[in-house]
Design an enzyme around this catalytic site. Structure first.
Site, PDB file in Angstrom:
ATOM      1  N   HIS A 490     112.136  33.216 136.417  1.00  0.00           N
ATOM      2  CA  HIS A 490     113.665  33.616 134.996  1.00  0.00           C
ATOM      3  C   HIS A 490     115.045  33.485 136.471  1.00  0.00           C
ATOM      4  O   HIS A 490     115.556  33.192 136.166  1.00  0.00           O
ATOM      5  CB  HIS A 490     113.549  35.024 135.286  1.00  0.00           C
ATOM      6  CG  HIS A 490     114.277  35.937 134.704  1.00  0.00           C
ATOM      7  ND1 HIS A 490     114.663  36.794 133.419  1.00  0.00           N
ATOM      8  CD2 HIS A 490     115.609  36.768 135.402  1.00  0.00           C
ATOM      9  CE1 HIS A 490     115.843  36.621 133.218  1.00  0.00           C
ATOM     10  NE2 HIS A 490     116.360  36.868 134.526  1.00  0.00           N
ATOM     11  N   GLU A 491     114.580  33.425 137.628  1.00  0.00           N
ATOM     12  CA  GLU A 491     116.002  33.917 138.761  1.00  0.00           C
ATOM     13  C   GLU A 491     115.856  32.022 138.557  1.00  0.00           C
ATOM     14  O   GLU A 491     117.421  31.621 139.209  1.00  0.00           O
ATOM     15  CB  GLU A 491     115.218  33.948 139.953  1.00  0.00           C
ATOM     16  CG  GLU A 491     115.132  35.621 140.040  1.00  0.00           C
ATOM     17  CD  GLU A 491     116.485  36.801 139.760  1.00  0.00           C
ATOM     18  OE1 GLU A 491     117.613  35.682 139.753  1.00  0.00           O
ATOM     19  OE2 GLU A 491     116.357  37.089 138.994  1.00  0.00           O
ATOM     20  N   HIS A 494     118.617  31.513 136.165  1.00  0.00           N
ATOM     21  CA  HIS A 494     119.819  31.374 136.989  1.00  0.00           C
ATOM     22  C   HIS A 494     120.321  30.333 138.104  1.00  0.00           C
ATOM     23  O   HIS A 494     122.268  29.462 137.867  1.00  0.00           O
ATOM     24  CB  HIS A 494     119.995  32.454 137.811  1.00  0.00           C
ATOM     25  CG  HIS A 494     119.645  33.607 137.116  1.00  0.00           C
ATOM     26  ND1 HIS A 494     121.026  34.166 136.127  1.00  0.00           N
ATOM     27  CD2 HIS A 494     119.060  35.035 137.069  1.00  0.00           C
ATOM     28  CE1 HIS A 494     120.167  35.366 135.151  1.00  0.00           C
ATOM     29  NE2 HIS A 494     119.483  35.366 135.671  1.00  0.00           N
TER      30      HIS A 494
END
Length: 698
Positions: A490-491, A494
């Protein structure tokens, strides 16, 4: 046939990924052991402005320089006569100031989260305080607002992006009350100060709450012995239970004694009871008053307006739509849990305190998945190399480590990101291993925003991914829990979002989007953690990484993802509805509202008598007030993208490149709904989300 060939190719790559992981691990070890060689400073790398190795005095000096430069530019803009204000003499200086100063501001501020030196962290925190105070003052400068407003009134736009930037400047000033009379602006300031003070008191009450329960060991049957041994004992031999999650969560999940679970759940729900409830009531009143002063009918209107949802009505529609679709599957799940409780505890009412315990019991029976065994297949370096490969394959990217790059610790690595034509897109730092004094969670920090200056020069985006993973040491491999694998995916998305940004303005850089939109790319990439092909790319038994995770484990992990999703989401919807209602209406009796909402949303399960979740729910107070729906919203639209574009071929590079071009690259230059609609060929939908969540996994 093409898909089968692709699968064979990707599965074959699992062995290559393992070899690559070993190479990456050796590379990291080699780099870390040669940190005293000459390092490349940021000045030697094209487009890298952020400074990562400042002393405490340098941090504070830079902060003062940033403030002085900012003040000079704002003063210059304020001095422009209103009848002569143009984009070039009023807006462009502010845009370029923002672009130039953001990496310098971050040079001062990010060190408080990662520096190994206490004096640097303290200087960083002080620098951030000074800069924040200055920026707050700038946001209230009526003289600058009048000049910006004069430019906006002429409507002489150079481009759609310039127009959007000017409109955002005006909107931000007016959301700070700059269009109001002096007396009303003073009232806005007073209200904001009161809101900040009350919010701090609410959080402080929770942080300082030292409430405890004392229980006998026979009341904690089912808890692991390690947990029992970790508890302090009173003089009478009873065990001391704090009402913090490190104690309450294991008890609610593992304790076989129903009365104990209820006692703990009620006590936890009573934390800071009347004090925080009174504070929250005052907070809601002040927020509504602030919103009305600023021209909104209620605080939810004010909070949701700059986000993707735009209106509270849209949020309510979303929550109610999802809730209705979940009712049938949630009812089946609840029936199953009630049957389990009847078998184990006899005829007794099923309460909210029973949910975690019987969900775990059902999971043991239906899945039998040992997450401790799963963890053995996820060495940090192997997961990281797999993430790199997946993102490279999907988005046409290439990541290259910059050897001997300057960093704040020997474990820090710097990578350049290039596109398929070897054009430099940006940089990212990885600081993923645990150490004392470092921020405790996995997150991404924008260190430098991508933008294009008026002379055509491009500023590179730079991101930092920081975490607290255990490093390989003394023969023990650095292994990730599966939840950490998902979080890392997920990160890292980003990071990809940030470096793929092509916006002209730093303000519209990837991570500066609407809060309920910016999480969608991360939620999207999480899907690759549950697909057999990609799981095999990411995994390898730590003693022989050529052996990936088994087919059975892949299937069980996918089933576990949405196990009891109906009831879990119903709980989330309950809190989101409560949040939205109290911020949309005046004079709501919060206790009565929760008593009414709880059984209605939770299929007849009543609110625990004597408990009041509103008194111990920090998301209502700091960061998510009137926007608690955001996580579910982004997950729903990420599910739509995955189902539409990648479900049948998770390595569909055409879909990945189009996502990069149409969704990631524009950043905040256009409305999120427009970006997603153009990519999908239609408006985004919740259909795929509810279909996944209501799929029968029991």
């Amino acid at each position: 046939m093409a898909k089968e060939k692709r699968e064979r190719k990707v599965i074959a790559f699992a062995g290559a990924a393992a070899v690559a992981a070993v190479a990456l691990n050796l590379l990291l070890t080699a780099i870390n052991s040669h940190r005293n060689k000459k390092k490349k400073t940021t000045k030697e790398l094209p487009g890298l402005v952020v400074q990562v190795n400042l002393s405490p005095s340098e941090v504070l000096k830079l902060a003062d320089n940033v403030i002085a430069k900012s003040k000079a530019v704002h003063d210059a803009v304020a001095s422009v006569p209103l009848n002569k204000a143009t984009y070039m003499n009023a807006i462009q200086p502010l845009a370029e100031l923002e672009a130039q100063q953001f990496p310098l501001v971050q040079s001062c501020a990010f060190q408080k989260m990662v520096s190994p030196f206490d004096d640097v962290r303290k200087a960083s925190a002080e620098a951030e305080r000074r800069i924040d105070a200055h920026l707050l003052m700038c946001s209230k400068r009526e003289d600058v607002y009048r000049v910006v407003k004069a430019v906006a009134a002429r409507r002489e736009w150079i481009s759609p992006e310039n127009k959007h930037y000017v409109q955002c400047l005006v909107r931000d000033f007016e959301r700070n009350g700059m269009s109001l009379s002096l007396s009303k602006r003073e009232e806005v300031e007073r209200l904001r100060a009161e809101i900040d003070d009350l919010s701090m008191r609410y959080i402080q009450n929770l942080n300082e709450d030292d409430s405890v329960l004392y229980l006998n060991e026979f009341e904690l049957v089912g808890l692991p012995q390690e947990f029992i041994k970790s508890l302090d004992r009173a003089n009478n031999g009873k065990l001391k239970i704090t009402l913090r999650s490190q104690h309450t969560a294991p008890i609610l999940e593992h304790c076989k004694v129903g009365t104990t679970r209820k006692t703990v759940a009620v006590a936890q729900g009573q934390r800071c009871g009347k004090d925080n409830l009174h504070i929250l009531e005052s907070l809601i009143h002040l927020r509504h008053k602030l919103a009305r002063l600023l021209g909104y009918s209620n605080y939810a209107d004010y909070a949701v307006e700059p986000r993707m949802a735009k209106t509270p009505a849209k949020v309510f529609e979303f929550l109610e739509d999802v809730s209705i679709h979940l009712t049938e599957v949630a009812a089946r799940e609840l029936s199953m849990l009630k049957d389990l409780k009847k078998m184990e505890e006899g005829d007794s009412n099923f309460g909210v305190e029973d949910l975690l315990y019987y969900m775990r019991r059902a999971e043991e029976q239906k899945l039998g998945l040992d997450l401790g065994v799963v963890k053995q297949y996820f060495p940090v370096s192997l997961v990281l190399s797999g993430i790199f490969q997946i993102c490279q394959d999907l988005f046409g990217l290439r990541f290259v480590e910059i050897e001997e790059a300057d960093g704040w610790h020997r474990d820090v690595c710097l990578f350049s990101a290039l596109d398929s034509s070897n054009e430099l897109l940006g940089y990212f730092y990885l600081d993923i291993y645990a150490r004392e004094g470092k921020y405790g969670h996995t997150c991404v920090i924008a260190l430098q925003n991508g933008c294009t200056y008026s002379n055509g020069a491009r500023q590179m985006p730079v991101a930092l991914l920081t975490s607290q993973f255990q490093k390989q040491a003394d023969g023990n491999p650095g292994l990730l829990r599966f939840a950490e694998v998902v979080n890392l995916f997920h990160e890292f998305m980003h990071v990809v979002h940030h470096i793929c940004n092509c916006a002209s303005f730093a303000r519209f850089s990837g991570l500066r989007g609407a809060d309920d939109f910016v999480e969608i790319p991360g939620q999207l990439l999480e899907n690759w953690c549950y697909e057999r092909i990609s799981l095999k790319m990411l995994s390898g038994f730590h003693q022989d990484i050529t052996k990936p995770i088994s087919e059975e484990m892949c299937e069980l992990l996918k089933r576990k993802r949405d196990f009891f999703s109906g009831l879990r989401l119903k709980q989330e919807i309950l809190l989101c509805l409560f949040d939205q209602i109290i911020h949309s209406s005046e004079n709501v009796d919060m206790v009565e509202l929760l008593k009414h909402l709880h059984p209605k949303v939770m299929l007849g399960i009543p609110l625990l008598e004597g408990s009041n979740p509103a008194s111990c729910f920090p998301r209502l107070v700091v960061g998510y007030e009137a926007t608690c729906y955001s996580h579910m919203w982004s997950e729903a639209f990420a599910a739509d993208i995955f189902s539409s574009k990648f479900q049948d071929d998770i390595f569909n590079q055409h879909a990945g490149l189009q996502f990069k071009k149409k969704v990631l690259a524009p950043g905040g230059t256009r409305g999120p709904v427009d970006l997603l609609s153009e990519y999908l060929g239609r408006k985004p939908s919740i259909q795929a989300y509810v279909e996944r969540k209501t799929r029968n996994t029991l």
